[in-house]
Write a protein that holds these residues in place. Structure first.
Motif, PDB file in Angstrom:
ATOM      1  N   GLY A   4      45.156  48.567  36.341  1.00 39.79           N
ATOM      2  CA  GLY A   4      44.587  48.486  35.208  1.00 39.79           C
ATOM      3  C   GLY A   4      44.253  46.746  35.178  1.00 39.79           C
ATOM      4  O   GLY A   4      43.523  46.325  34.359  1.00 39.79           O
ATOM      5  N   ILE A   5      44.952  46.209  36.047  1.00 43.59           N
ATOM      6  CA  ILE A   5      44.462  44.637  36.139  1.00 43.59           C
ATOM      7  C   ILE A   5      43.923  44.426  37.716  1.00 43.59           C
ATOM      8  O   ILE A   5      43.878  45.162  38.584  1.00 43.59           O
ATOM      9  CB  ILE A   5      45.459  43.790  36.160  1.00 43.59           C
ATOM     10  N   ALA A   6      43.239  43.149  37.817  1.00 41.77           N
ATOM     11  CA  ALA A   6      42.586  42.956  39.181  1.00 41.77           C
ATOM     12  C   ALA A   6      43.902  43.006  40.423  1.00 41.77           C
ATOM     13  O   ALA A   6      43.204  43.679  41.376  1.00 41.77           O
ATOM     14  CB  ALA A   6      41.935  41.521  39.149  1.00 41.77           C
ATOM     15  N   TYR A   7      44.880  42.532  40.037  1.00 47.95           N
ATOM     16  CA  TYR A   7      45.837  42.589  41.321  1.00 47.95           C
ATOM     17  C   TYR A   7      46.038  43.943  41.805  1.00 47.95           C
ATOM     18  O   TYR A   7      46.122  44.318  42.842  1.00 47.95           O
ATOM     19  CB  TYR A   7      47.142  41.816  40.772  1.00 47.95           C
ATOM     20  N   ALA A   8      46.352  44.727  40.644  1.00 45.04           N
ATOM     21  CA  ALA A   8      46.822  45.903  41.014  1.00 45.04           C
ATOM     22  C   ALA A   8      45.572  46.973  41.560  1.00 45.04           C
ATOM     23  O   ALA A   8      45.799  47.837  42.694  1.00 45.04           O
ATOM     24  CB  ALA A   8      46.996  46.851  39.789  1.00 45.04           C
ATOM     25  N   ALA A  60      50.732  38.326  50.643  1.00 43.63           N
ATOM     26  CA  ALA A  60      49.655  38.792  49.793  1.00 43.63           C
ATOM     27  C   ALA A  60      49.336  37.572  48.815  1.00 43.63           C
ATOM     28  O   ALA A  60      50.292  36.657  48.582  1.00 43.63           O
ATOM     29  CB  ALA A  60      50.210  40.028  48.973  1.00 43.63           C
ATOM     30  N   ALA A  61      48.335  37.845  47.953  1.00 41.85           N
ATOM     31  CA  ALA A  61      47.738  37.011  46.966  1.00 41.85           C
ATOM     32  C   ALA A  61      48.315  37.719  45.892  1.00 41.85           C
ATOM     33  O   ALA A  61      47.779  38.751  45.474  1.00 41.85           O
ATOM     34  CB  ALA A  61      46.259  36.636  46.945  1.00 41.85           C
ATOM     35  N   THR A  62      49.464  37.267  45.098  1.00 43.57           N
ATOM     36  CA  THR A  62      50.145  37.946  44.147  1.00 43.57           C
ATOM     37  C   THR A  62      49.803  37.319  42.845  1.00 43.57           C
ATOM     38  O   THR A  62      50.013  38.128  41.439  1.00 43.57           O
ATOM     39  CB  THR A  62      51.518  38.050  44.245  1.00 43.57           C
ATOM     40  N   ASN A  63      49.513  36.119  42.219  1.00 39.56           N
ATOM     41  CA  ASN A  63      49.232  35.405  41.197  1.00 39.56           C
ATOM     42  C   ASN A  63      48.106  36.420  40.349  1.00 39.56           C
ATOM     43  O   ASN A  63      47.002  36.320  40.600  1.00 39.56           O
ATOM     44  CB  ASN A  63      48.892  33.962  41.249  1.00 39.56           C
ATOM     45  N   TYR A  64      48.470  36.818  39.268  1.00 37.43           N
ATOM     46  CA  TYR A  64      47.396  37.669  38.604  1.00 37.43           C
ATOM     47  C   TYR A  64      46.266  37.003  38.092  1.00 37.43           C
ATOM     48  O   TYR A  64      45.091  37.481  38.308  1.00 37.43           O
ATOM     49  CB  TYR A  64      48.122  38.188  36.909  1.00 37.43           C
ATOM     50  N   ASP A  65      46.595  35.653  37.798  1.00 35.05           N
ATOM     51  CA  ASP A  65      45.282  35.198  37.114  1.00 35.05           C
ATOM     52  C   ASP A  65      44.436  34.805  38.283  1.00 35.05           C
ATOM     53  O   ASP A  65      43.164  34.670  38.069  1.00 35.05           O
ATOM     54  CB  ASP A  65      45.481  33.692  36.600  1.00 35.05           C
ATOM     55  N   ARG A  66      45.119  34.182  39.426  1.00 34.35           N
ATOM     56  CA  ARG A  66      44.229  33.930  40.670  1.00 34.35           C
ATOM     57  C   ARG A  66      43.195  35.258  41.037  1.00 34.35           C
ATOM     58  O   ARG A  66      42.011  35.133  41.463  1.00 34.35           O
ATOM     59  CB  ARG A  66      45.130  33.660  41.888  1.00 34.35           C
ATOM     60  N   CYS A  67      43.910  36.473  40.987  1.00 40.20           N
ATOM     61  CA  CYS A  67      43.368  37.757  41.576  1.00 40.20           C
ATOM     62  C   CYS A  67      42.120  37.959  40.309  1.00 40.20           C
ATOM     63  O   CYS A  67      41.279  38.635  40.975  1.00 40.20           O
ATOM     64  CB  CYS A  67      44.448  38.847  41.445  1.00 40.20           C
ATOM     65  N   GLU A  68      42.395  37.582  39.161  1.00 42.48           N
ATOM     66  CA  GLU A  68      41.162  37.793  38.191  1.00 42.48           C
ATOM     67  C   GLU A  68      40.002  36.823  38.422  1.00 42.48           C
ATOM     68  O   GLU A  68      38.713  37.213  38.202  1.00 42.48           O
ATOM     69  CB  GLU A  68      41.760  37.407  36.702  1.00 42.48           C
ATOM     70  N   THR A  69      40.157  35.597  39.015  1.00 41.41           N
ATOM     71  CA  THR A  69      39.392  34.689  39.029  1.00 41.41           C
ATOM     72  C   THR A  69      38.613  34.411  40.295  1.00 41.41           C
ATOM     73  O   THR A  69      37.631  33.600  40.293  1.00 41.41           O
ATOM     74  CB  THR A  69      39.681  33.461  38.227  1.00 41.41           C
ATOM     75  N   ASP A  70      39.520  34.157  41.432  1.00 44.69           N
ATOM     76  CA  ASP A  70      39.330  33.746  42.687  1.00 44.69           C
ATOM     77  C   ASP A  70      38.890  34.792  43.761  1.00 44.69           C
ATOM     78  O   ASP A  70      39.632  35.597  44.044  1.00 44.69           O
ATOM     79  CB  ASP A  70      40.423  33.098  43.202  1.00 44.69           C
ATOM     80  N   PRO A  71      37.599  34.958  44.156  1.00 50.33           N
ATOM     81  CA  PRO A  71      37.209  35.890  45.063  1.00 50.33           C
ATOM     82  C   PRO A  71      38.051  35.920  46.181  1.00 50.33           C
ATOM     83  O   PRO A  71      38.121  36.976  47.121  1.00 50.33           O
ATOM     84  CB  PRO A  71      35.757  35.843  45.334  1.00 50.33           C
ATOM     85  N   MET A  72      38.540  34.773  46.474  1.00 52.00           N
ATOM     86  CA  MET A  72      39.329  34.728  48.041  1.00 52.00           C
ATOM     87  C   MET A  72      40.407  35.713  47.882  1.00 52.00           C
ATOM     88  O   MET A  72      41.103  36.204  48.854  1.00 52.00           O
ATOM     89  CB  MET A  72      39.822  33.396  48.112  1.00 52.00           C
ATOM     90  N   ALA A  73      41.092  35.738  46.638  1.00 50.80           N
ATOM     91  CA  ALA A  73      42.223  36.803  46.447  1.00 50.80           C
ATOM     92  C   ALA A  73      41.965  38.280  46.880  1.00 50.80           C
ATOM     93  O   ALA A  73      42.855  38.823  47.412  1.00 50.80           O
ATOM     94  CB  ALA A  73      42.789  36.731  45.153  1.00 50.80           C
ATOM     95  N   ARG A  74      40.704  38.667  46.461  1.00 48.31           N
ATOM     96  CA  ARG A  74      40.439  39.985  46.950  1.00 48.31           C
ATOM     97  C   ARG A  74      40.266  40.140  48.588  1.00 48.31           C
ATOM     98  O   ARG A  74      40.587  41.025  48.942  1.00 48.31           O
ATOM     99  CB  ARG A  74      39.160  40.615  46.162  1.00 48.31           C
ATOM    100  N   VAL A  75      39.687  39.181  48.880  1.00 49.73           N
ATOM    101  CA  VAL A  75      39.370  39.057  50.296  1.00 49.73           C
ATOM    102  C   VAL A  75      40.801  39.110  51.319  1.00 49.73           C
ATOM    103  O   VAL A  75      41.088  39.824  52.141  1.00 49.73           O
ATOM    104  CB  VAL A  75      38.668  37.606  50.813  1.00 49.73           C
ATOM    105  N   ILE A  76      41.597  38.335  50.669  1.00 52.77           N
ATOM    106  CA  ILE A  76      43.134  38.673  51.445  1.00 52.77           C
ATOM    107  C   ILE A  76      43.807  39.827  51.226  1.00 52.77           C
ATOM    108  O   ILE A  76      44.194  40.536  52.123  1.00 52.77           O
ATOM    109  CB  ILE A  76      44.046  37.329  50.668  1.00 52.77           C
ATOM    110  N   ASN A  77      43.888  40.366  50.106  1.00 53.10           N
ATOM    111  CA  ASN A  77      44.525  41.542  49.621  1.00 53.10           C
ATOM    112  C   ASN A  77      43.722  42.763  49.984  1.00 53.10           C
ATOM    113  O   ASN A  77      44.476  43.734  50.451  1.00 53.10           O
ATOM    114  CB  ASN A  77      44.675  41.669  48.139  1.00 53.10           C
ATOM    115  N   VAL A  78      42.490  42.773  50.230  1.00 52.62           N
ATOM    116  CA  VAL A  78      41.762  44.238  50.528  1.00 52.62           C
ATOM    117  C   VAL A  78      41.050  43.997  52.145  1.00 52.62           C
ATOM    118  O   VAL A  78      41.154  45.027  52.709  1.00 52.62           O
ATOM    119  CB  VAL A  78      40.519  44.166  49.591  1.00 52.62           C
ATOM    120  N   ASP A  79      40.753  42.822  52.543  1.00 53.91           N
ATOM    121  CA  ASP A  79      40.156  42.619  53.803  1.00 53.91           C
ATOM    122  C   ASP A  79      41.366  42.039  54.818  1.00 53.91           C
ATOM    123  O   ASP A  79      41.610  42.905  55.965  1.00 53.91           O
ATOM    124  CB  ASP A  79      39.084  41.862  53.781  1.00 53.91           C
TER     125      ASP A  79
END
Length: 296
Positions: free
Chosen positions: A130-134, A70-89
Motif C-alpha cells: 500500500g506504500i511505495a516502500y512496500a 535496502a533503501a528503507t526510509n518511507y518518505d525517501r521511497c515516496e519521493t526519491d526515484p533512486m530509492a526504487r532503483v536501489i530496491n528493485v534494480d
C-alpha cells in the motif's frame, strides 16, 4: 561447529547486519561484512558497492550471503526515484550475481508487502502493498525470483520477511525512558499496531536459517499484534515505572501522519517454524532483550 565455508553479510555495518555477523561468529562461523568504504577493508570486511557497475566477486570460501541492505526510509521511497532503483534494480542485481556464483542467498524483505489488512499472512500468501516502500520490496522480490528461475537456483534462495526490529536505541524507547527518568508522562499511540522483535532475536534466527540452508519464503515475527500503548505498559511494568506516566493518545488526535499504519502487523510463521524450529518472539522475551540492552 566451525565450518570451512564462510558467510557474507551485505549490509554488515547496519543495525540488523551487525547482529547477524555477531550471531554467526558466536556460533563459530567465519562471517564477513561488506563495506562501501574502501579504507575499512580488512580480513573480515570486503568491498561491495552495489551502486557502481563494478562486478562483485565473492571470496572463494563464501558459500552463503545475506542481502540486508535496502533503501528503507518511507518518505525517501515516496519521493526519491533512486530509492526504487536501489530496491528493485541494484540490490536484486547483486542477489542474481551471488546466485550465479553458486552461493545460497537470504534476501531480506518486509511485512509491509502484505498491506496490513489481513491477520497473520502466511509465507506464500499474495501481496497487497500500500506504500511505495512496500511496492518496491514486493517488486524486488519478483525480480529476485525471476533471476533464481533463470539460473535454476530457487533451491539456493530464501526471501525472509521481518516485522518491526527493536533494541534500546530504536524509537520510541529512548525518548520514553528519558521521560520516565524525569518523572514525565509519555503519550503512546493506541491506533498504531506492530509485532515487534528484538535485533538479538533476528540475528540468531537468521543465523539458524543460514545454517539450515533453507529455501522459499520465510517469516520472522513477534508473536502478538500490540498497540504502542500495550507495548508502553509492558516496558514500564518491567522497568518499575508508574503506569500513571503513560497517557494514551492517537496519531489522529496529535495530527501526525503515519505512512504505514497496519491493522495487523504480525506475520504467520507456520512454514518457517516447521522447517527451522524458530518460533515467533513473545512480547515478554522482546521486553527481556530491551531491558538487558538498556542496562548494559
Amino acid at each position: 561447529m566451525t565450518e570451512s565455508s564462510a558467510y557474507l553479510v551485505v549490509g554488515g555495518d547496519s543495525f540488523v547486519g551487525g547482529s547477524v555477523v555477531e550471531a554467526l561468529r558466536r556460533r563459530g562461523h567465519r562471517a564477513l561484512a561488506s563495506t562501501r568504504r574502501r579504507e575499512t577493508v580488512d580480513a573480515n570486511r570486503v568491498f561491495l558497492d552495489f551502486e557502481t557497475p563494478e562486478a562483485f566477486r565473492s571470496p572463494a570460501d563464501v558459500k552463503y550471503a545475506y542481502l540486508i541492505a535496502a533503501a528503507t526510509n518511507y518518505d525517501r521511497c515516496e519521493t526519491d526515484p533512486m530509492a526504487r532503483v536501489i530496491n528493485v534494480d541494484l540490490i536484486p542485481r547483486t542477489v542474481a550475481s551471488l546466485l550465479e556464483q553458486g552461493l545460497h542467498v537470504t534476501f531480506i524483505s518486509t511485512n509491509s508487502v502484505f498491506g496490513g489488512e489481513r491477520p497473520w499472512p502466511h509465507e506464500d500468501d499474495p501481496h497487497a502493498p500500500g506504500i511505495a516502500y512496500a511496492q518496491q520490496k514486493s517488486d524486488g522480490e519478483a525480480v529476485v525470483l525471476a533471476a533464481a528461475d533463470r539460473l535454476g537456483a530457487r533451491g539456493r534462495l530464501n526471501i525472509t520477511r521481518l516485522t518491526k526490529i527493536m533494541n534500546a536505541t530504536v524509537s520510541p524507547v529512548p525518548g520514553w525512558v528519558a521521560a520516565w527518568k524525569r518523572g514525565e508522562a509519555v503519550e503512546p499511540f493506541e491506533d498504531l499496531v506492530f509485532a515487534p522483535i528484538s535485533v538479538n532475536f533476528v540475528g540468531e534466527a537468521l543465523a539458524t536459517l543460514g545454517e539450515k540452508r533453507l529455501s522459499g519464503n520465510l517469516h520472522l515475527s513477534g508473536a502478538e499484534n500490540v498497540s504502542y500503548v500495550a507495548f508502553a505498559h509492558a516496558l514500564a511494568a518491567r522497568l518499575g515505572v508508574d503506569k500513571a506516566l503513560i497517557k494514551p493518545t492517537t496519531s489522529l488526535a496529535k495530527g501526525i501522519h503515519i505512512a504505514f499504519k497496519p491493522r495487523f502487523s504480525g506475520l504467520g510463521m507456520t512454514r518457517t517454524t516447521q522447517l527451522s524450529g524458530v518460533e515467533p518472539q513473545p512480547l515478554d522475551r522482546l521486553i527481556d532483550d530491551l531491558v538487558a540492552d538498556l542496562r548494559s
